[in-house]
Design an enzyme around this catalytic site. Structure first.
Site, short mmCIF file in Angstrom:
data_model
loop_
_atom_site.label_atom_id
_atom_site.label_comp_id
_atom_site.label_asym_id
_atom_site.label_seq_id
_atom_site.Cartn_x
_atom_site.Cartn_y
_atom_site.Cartn_z
N HIS A 186 0.87 -1.18 0.00
CA HIS A 186 0.00 0.00 0.00
C HIS A 186 0.91 1.24 0.00
O HIS A 186 2.15 1.11 -0.06
CB HIS A 186 -0.94 -0.03 1.21
CG HIS A 186 -0.24 -0.28 2.52
ND1 HIS A 186 0.66 0.61 3.07
CD2 HIS A 186 -0.29 -1.34 3.38
CE1 HIS A 186 1.11 0.13 4.21
NE2 HIS A 186 0.56 -1.07 4.42
N VAL A 227 1.98 6.56 7.03
CA VAL A 227 1.06 7.05 6.00
C VAL A 227 -0.35 6.61 6.38
O VAL A 227 -0.56 5.45 6.76
CB VAL A 227 1.45 6.50 4.61
CG1 VAL A 227 0.44 6.93 3.55
CG2 VAL A 227 2.85 6.97 4.24
N GLN A 237 7.44 -14.95 12.75
CA GLN A 237 7.02 -13.78 13.53
C GLN A 237 5.52 -13.80 13.80
O GLN A 237 4.98 -12.87 14.40
CB GLN A 237 7.45 -12.48 12.86
CG GLN A 237 6.73 -12.13 11.59
CD GLN A 237 7.39 -10.97 10.89
OE1 GLN A 237 8.52 -11.06 10.41
NE2 GLN A 237 6.71 -9.84 10.84
N GLY A 265 9.07 1.65 8.75
CA GLY A 265 7.99 2.61 9.00
C GLY A 265 7.80 2.87 10.49
O GLY A 265 7.88 1.95 11.31
N GLY A 288 1.84 3.16 2.26
CA GLY A 288 2.82 3.21 3.36
C GLY A 288 4.13 2.56 2.91
O GLY A 288 5.21 3.14 3.04
N HIS A 289 4.02 1.35 2.35
CA HIS A 289 5.22 0.68 1.83
C HIS A 289 5.86 1.53 0.73
O HIS A 289 7.09 1.68 0.68
CB HIS A 289 4.84 -0.66 1.19
CG HIS A 289 4.24 -1.66 2.13
ND1 HIS A 289 2.93 -2.07 2.03
CD2 HIS A 289 4.77 -2.37 3.16
CE1 HIS A 289 2.68 -2.98 2.97
NE2 HIS A 289 3.77 -3.18 3.67
N ASP A 305 5.25 0.83 12.77
CA ASP A 305 5.67 -0.23 13.69
C ASP A 305 6.81 0.33 14.55
O ASP A 305 7.98 -0.03 14.37
CB ASP A 305 6.11 -1.46 12.88
CG ASP A 305 4.97 -2.00 12.04
OD1 ASP A 305 4.11 -2.70 12.59
OD2 ASP A 305 4.91 -1.68 10.84
P1 AMP Z 1 4.93 -4.98 6.60
O1 AMP Z 1 4.74 -5.38 5.19
O2 AMP Z 1 3.66 -4.75 7.36
O3 AMP Z 1 5.92 -5.84 7.33
O4 AMP Z 1 5.61 -3.55 6.54
C1 AMP Z 1 6.83 -3.34 5.85
C2 AMP Z 1 7.39 -2.00 6.24
O5 AMP Z 1 6.46 -0.98 5.88
C3 AMP Z 1 7.61 -1.87 7.76
O6 AMP Z 1 8.82 -1.17 7.99
C4 AMP Z 1 6.43 -1.08 8.20
O7 AMP Z 1 6.66 -0.32 9.38
C5 AMP Z 1 6.20 -0.17 7.01
N1 AMP Z 1 4.81 0.31 7.00
C6 AMP Z 1 3.70 -0.44 7.10
N2 AMP Z 1 2.60 0.35 7.11
C7 AMP Z 1 3.05 1.63 7.02
C8 AMP Z 1 2.40 2.90 6.99
N3 AMP Z 1 1.09 3.03 7.06
N4 AMP Z 1 3.18 4.00 6.88
C9 AMP Z 1 4.55 3.89 6.83
N5 AMP Z 1 5.20 2.71 6.84
C10 AMP Z 1 4.47 1.60 6.94
#
Ligand code: AMP
Length: 285
Positions: free
Chosen positions: A31, A173, A58, A144, A33-34, A147
């Protein structure tokens, strides 16, 4: 954009990518955020790699990695459009070979907050991230603030194990109504999706109180809890006012704090956070 799965292919492709190389580790179902992490990496690095791996170690007993949302083809087209050089979607055989028994564990920092409710979670995270770092040798790695504890734990691991890289933490985001973007939001039905904004509303209420001069940790915690109580579909697991560096729960007067929470909406566990600080003091960068 090169897309690889095996470790052998990854090493060949990585070897010819220019430095600085920026890595964005993800579990996919991407999304904005990524993509904000990818864009930051693209702006700062000569080459950019993204890993997509739903790391089984995890996840906990009540949080099956098989239920995690996936859409690999869509992820690839989003990453292609961002000008990513390398996508590595490791296979379980390379990541967890038979008789696997070596773990990376950050101690005190993982006993707080998420660590209390998700035993073993951070051991899985730090182990896989260390393996991704070893394989891809990034100069910078992007995480991000969504987390927040993960970012603190990874920074600690990088310092303690002398990984020669810089950890970059990017802002959360949000959707237009404040909900922090998360792959898990796709599990919410329309009613739950609306209820899920309560995390943002609770954090905003406490942040506004802090900005208006409220400095008492208990009062800030209560402000968040009371907002969460107004939403019948929300079941809070914890509400915290913690030291942003040590993650220790704070009492009394606070000058700088990580406000965070985990809340179930239906079966979906959502987390969110905001950092408040006394602007006059300039404690944090
Ligand atoms: P994940 O796929 O959930 O493991 O997230 C991968 C990376 O994207 C991690 O470093 C998360 O902290 C970051 N991330 C996930 N959601 C967001 C967001 N809404 N805004 C910024 N970074 C994000």
């Amino acid at each position: 954009m090169k897309v690889v799965t095996t470790l052998a292919e990854l090493i060949d492709v990585r070897a010819v990518l220019p430095s600085p190389f920026g890595l964005v580790p993800t579990m996919g179902f991407l999304h904005q955020g990524h993509l904000s992490l990818v864009r930051r990496a693209r702006a700062e690095c000569a080459s950019v790699g993204v890993t997509i791996y739903v790391n089984p170690t995890q996840f906990g007993a009540n949080d099956d990695s098989n239920n995690y949302p996936r859409d690999f083809d869509r992820d690839l087209s989003l990453l292609e459009a961002e000008g990513v050089d390398l996508v590595w979607a490791p296979n379980d055989e390379d990541m967890y070979p038979p008789d696997f028994q070596t773990w990376v564990e950050v101690e005190a920092l993982t006993r707080a907050l998420e660590g209390i409710h998700r035993p073993g979670h951070f051991r899985g995270v730090t182990t896989i991230v260390a393996k991704l770092f070893n394989a891809t040798q990034p100069n910078k790695a992007y995480f991000g603030q969504k987390d927040a504890q993960q970012a603190v734990v990874i920074r600690r691991m990088v310092q303690d194990l002398n990984f020669p890289l810089k950890v970059v933490v990017c802002s959360t985001v949000r959707e237009s109504d404040g909900l922090a973007m998360s792959s898990r939001n796709s599990h919410l039905d329309p009613q739950q999706r609306e209820a899920a904004t309560v995390l943002y509303r609770a954090l905003t209420a406490a942040t506004q109180a802090f900005d208006a001069g409220e400095r008492n940790a208990e009062v800030l915690r209560n402000i968040m809890s009371e907002v969460l109580l107004t939403e019948p579909l929300a079941r809070p697991q914890y509400v915290s006012v913690a030291d942003p560096d040590t993650l220790a729960e704070l009492t009394g007067t606070v000058e700088c704090a990580l406000l965070s929470m985990a809340v179930y909406v239906g079966k979906t566990r959502l987390i969110d956070n905001m950092v408040v600080e006394n602007k006059g003091k300039g404690i944090r960068d």
